[in-house]
Design a protein around this motif. Sequence first.
Motif, short mmCIF file in Angstrom:
data_model
loop_
_atom_site.label_atom_id
_atom_site.label_comp_id
_atom_site.label_asym_id
_atom_site.label_seq_id
_atom_site.Cartn_x
_atom_site.Cartn_y
_atom_site.Cartn_z
N LEU A 70 0.83 -1.20 0.00
CA LEU A 70 0.00 0.00 0.00
C LEU A 70 0.87 1.25 0.00
N ALA A 71 1.90 1.26 0.83
CA ALA A 71 2.80 2.42 0.89
C ALA A 71 3.53 2.62 -0.43
N ALA A 72 4.02 1.52 -1.03
CA ALA A 72 4.77 1.63 -2.28
C ALA A 72 3.92 2.22 -3.40
N ARG A 73 2.63 1.93 -3.39
CA ARG A 73 1.75 2.44 -4.45
C ARG A 73 1.53 3.95 -4.36
N HIS A 74 1.71 4.51 -3.14
CA HIS A 74 1.31 5.90 -2.94
C HIS A 74 2.41 6.82 -2.44
N VAL A 75 3.59 6.29 -2.11
CA VAL A 75 4.59 7.12 -1.44
C VAL A 75 5.11 8.24 -2.33
N GLN A 76 5.19 8.04 -3.63
CA GLN A 76 5.69 9.12 -4.49
C GLN A 76 4.71 10.30 -4.52
N ARG A 77 3.44 10.02 -4.37
CA ARG A 77 2.44 11.09 -4.36
C ARG A 77 2.34 11.74 -2.98
N LEU A 78 2.43 10.94 -1.93
CA LEU A 78 2.22 11.45 -0.58
C LEU A 78 3.51 11.89 0.10
N GLY A 79 4.63 11.27 -0.22
CA GLY A 79 5.91 11.69 0.32
C GLY A 79 6.30 11.01 1.61
N ALA A 84 10.85 13.48 -0.90
CA ALA A 84 10.36 14.02 0.37
C ALA A 84 11.49 14.10 1.39
N ALA A 85 12.37 13.10 1.40
CA ALA A 85 13.51 13.12 2.32
C ALA A 85 14.41 14.32 2.04
N ALA A 86 14.62 14.64 0.75
CA ALA A 86 15.43 15.81 0.41
C ALA A 86 14.76 17.09 0.90
N ILE A 90 4.64 19.15 4.13
CA ILE A 90 4.30 17.77 3.81
C ILE A 90 3.33 17.24 4.86
N ARG A 91 2.17 16.78 4.40
CA ARG A 91 1.18 16.21 5.31
C ARG A 91 1.44 14.71 5.47
N PRO A 92 1.85 14.25 6.64
CA PRO A 92 2.09 12.81 6.81
C PRO A 92 0.80 12.01 6.66
N ALA A 93 0.87 10.99 5.84
CA ALA A 93 -0.23 10.04 5.73
C ALA A 93 0.01 8.92 6.75
N VAL A 94 -1.01 8.09 6.94
CA VAL A 94 -0.95 7.04 7.96
C VAL A 94 -1.49 5.74 7.39
N ILE A 95 -0.81 4.65 7.67
CA ILE A 95 -1.36 3.32 7.45
C ILE A 95 -1.60 2.67 8.80
N TYR A 96 -2.83 2.22 9.02
CA TYR A 96 -3.18 1.51 10.25
C TYR A 96 -4.36 0.59 9.96
N PRO A 97 -4.32 -0.67 10.41
CA PRO A 97 -3.16 -1.33 11.01
C PRO A 97 -2.03 -1.45 10.00
N SER A 98 -0.81 -1.53 10.50
CA SER A 98 0.35 -1.37 9.63
C SER A 98 1.32 -2.55 9.66
N GLY A 99 1.09 -3.52 10.52
CA GLY A 99 2.06 -4.59 10.65
C GLY A 99 3.26 -4.23 11.51
N ILE A 100 3.21 -3.04 12.13
CA ILE A 100 4.27 -2.60 13.04
C ILE A 100 3.73 -2.60 14.47
N ASP A 105 -1.84 25.45 5.31
CA ASP A 105 -1.90 25.61 3.85
C ASP A 105 -0.97 24.62 3.14
N ALA A 106 -0.51 23.58 3.85
CA ALA A 106 0.26 22.53 3.19
C ALA A 106 -0.61 21.89 2.12
N PRO A 107 -0.05 21.59 0.95
CA PRO A 107 -0.88 21.05 -0.13
C PRO A 107 -1.51 19.71 0.22
N HIS A 108 -2.74 19.50 -0.26
CA HIS A 108 -3.44 18.22 -0.11
C HIS A 108 -3.15 17.38 -1.35
N PRO A 109 -2.53 16.21 -1.20
CA PRO A 109 -2.33 15.34 -2.37
C PRO A 109 -3.66 14.95 -3.00
N GLU A 110 -3.70 14.95 -4.30
CA GLU A 110 -4.95 14.61 -5.01
C GLU A 110 -5.00 13.12 -5.30
#
Length: 246
Positions: A108-117, A160-162, A187-197, A241-246
Motif C-alpha cells: 500500500l505504501a509503495a503504491r502511494h509514497v511518491q504522491r504522498l511523500g 520528500a527526504a530531500a 508535507i502532510r504525513p499520511a498514515v497506514i493503520y493497522p500497519s504490521g508494526i 496551507d500545506a498542499p493536499h495530495p490529489e
Amino acid sequence: MRAYVLHLTRATKRRDNATALLKNCGLAGLVWPAIDGAATDGAELRFNYRRHLFTPAYPHELRVGELGCFASHRAIWADMQTRPEEAALILEDDAGIDPALLPDALDLAARHVQRLGYIQLQTRGRIGRAVVFDRCGACILSLPVVPGLRTTAQVVSRSAAAHLLEHSETFDRPVDTWLQSHWHTGIRPAVIYPSGILEMEDKLHGSTIQIKKKSLREKANREVLRALYRLAVRRAAAISDAPHPE
C-alpha cells in the motif's frame, strides 16, 4: 525501496531485535547507527537547534537524546540522496513486525509514497478526522488532519527526504513533533493503520532517550504545557496551507 533500521549501538539489549527487523521486513538494507546524544558533544548536536522557530512554539527545551534522534533521521534522509532507491522504509529498533500485515502495508505504501511523500506505519489507531485514500487487505491508508506522533516506522520517498532535510537545517522540537507540523514542513504525513508494526519499547527495556527525574511540580507544569501545545497544534493543523495530495 530500501530499509534502514535505526539502532543505538550502546543499546545492546535491542541489537538482536534490530537485526531481526532487517531480516524480517522483506527489504534489503542495513542497520544504521544512531547518533548517541549522551556520548556526543552537546555543542555539536545543538548546531541545528534553535528554540521557537515557528508557531505554535514548542514549550520544552530538547534533551540531548532528542537532538541525537533528530540528527539520526536527518542522516538517513541525507544517505537516501546517494542511493538509487526511490523510497525507504525507516524502522526504529524498538519496533516489532506482524508478518501477517506488514507485506500488505508495504504494498500500500509503495503504491502511494511518491504522491504522498511521507507515510507513517502507525502502531496506534487513534487517527481522528482523516480522508481515506486506499486499502490493502486490512491495512487502511488515510490522510489525517492532525498526524500522530512517534517515528517507530515510516515510508519516505527520496524527494520528500530531500525536502525534509533542507527544511530541518534548523529545528526546535523533537523529530516526530516536527514532522507532525505540516503547516511548517509543507508535507502532510499520511498514515497506514493497522500497519504490521508493533510497539516493543516496554519489552526492550524502555526508551533510550535519557530523562532526568522531575519533581511533582515540574511534572504537573509539563503536563499543562503539553495540553496547551496539543490544543494549539489542532488549531494550526486545521488552517494549514500545506498542499493536499490529489
